[in-house]
Design a protein around this motif. Structure first.
Motif, PDB file in Angstrom:
ATOM      1  N   ASP A  37       0.846  -1.190   0.000  1.00  0.00           N
ATOM      2  CA  ASP A  37       0.000   0.000   0.000  1.00  0.00           C
ATOM      3  C   ASP A  37       0.883   1.243   0.000  1.00  0.00           C
ATOM      4  O   ASP A  37       2.062   1.181   0.350  1.00  0.00           O
ATOM      5  N   ASP A  53       0.816   5.442   1.205  1.00  0.00           N
ATOM      6  CA  ASP A  53       0.144   6.521   1.930  1.00  0.00           C
ATOM      7  C   ASP A  53       0.518   7.836   1.266  1.00  0.00           C
ATOM      8  O   ASP A  53       1.694   8.193   1.204  1.00  0.00           O
ATOM      9  N   ASP A  60      -0.198  12.040   0.787  1.00  0.00           N
ATOM     10  CA  ASP A  60      -0.747  13.303   1.283  1.00  0.00           C
ATOM     11  C   ASP A  60      -1.512  13.913   0.114  1.00  0.00           C
ATOM     12  O   ASP A  60      -0.902  14.433  -0.824  1.00  0.00           O
ATOM     13  N   GLU A  69       3.919   9.781   1.375  1.00  0.00           N
ATOM     14  CA  GLU A  69       4.440   9.931   2.728  1.00  0.00           C
ATOM     15  C   GLU A  69       5.119   8.662   3.226  1.00  0.00           C
ATOM     16  O   GLU A  69       6.134   8.715   3.903  1.00  0.00           O
ATOM     17  N   SER A  70       4.521   7.510   2.899  1.00  0.00           N
ATOM     18  CA  SER A  70       5.094   6.252   3.351  1.00  0.00           C
ATOM     19  C   SER A  70       4.610   5.105   2.478  1.00  0.00           C
ATOM     20  O   SER A  70       3.647   5.248   1.725  1.00  0.00           O
ATOM     21  N   GLU A 126       5.610  -0.101   8.013  1.00  0.00           N
ATOM     22  CA  GLU A 126       5.401   1.136   7.293  1.00  0.00           C
ATOM     23  C   GLU A 126       6.751   1.837   7.185  1.00  0.00           C
ATOM     24  O   GLU A 126       7.437   2.024   8.186  1.00  0.00           O
TER      25      GLU A 126
END
Length: 88
Positions: free
Chosen positions: A24, A26, A28, A35-36, A52
């Motif tokens: 997955d 992440d 912004d 972001e990660s 993560e």
């Protein structure tokens, strides 16, 4: 590179050991920045362990995702199993 192209990519740590695959991302949405990454750890067929990884810990993205950090893997101790068979 599009975010969807990251899914399933192999992740290597700074020692160039395979850590797992990207599960997955992440993002912004206000800034449009990654972001990660969520990485599914390579531990076994039925493993559901994830980590993560902050985007600042990514060294490069190409054929692989190379991290700038080392990922410690827990040493798995195998249990010895004894099976007794009764003779008839």
């Amino acid at each position: 590179m599009r975010a969807k192209e990251l899914f399933g990519m192999t992740v290597l740590d700074s020692k160039v050991r395979e850590v797992g695959r990207i599960e997955d991302v992440d993002i912004d949405v206000e800034e449009g920045n990654v972001e990660s990454l969520v990485v599914s750890l390579k531990k076994g067929i039925l493993s559901n362990d994830y980590i993560e990884v902050d985007f600042s810990n990514i060294a490069t993205i190409g054929d692989y995702v190379l991290l700038s950090t080392e990922i410690e893997k827990e040493a798995e101790e195998a249990e010895e199993v004894t099976v007794e068979v009764e003779e008839e």
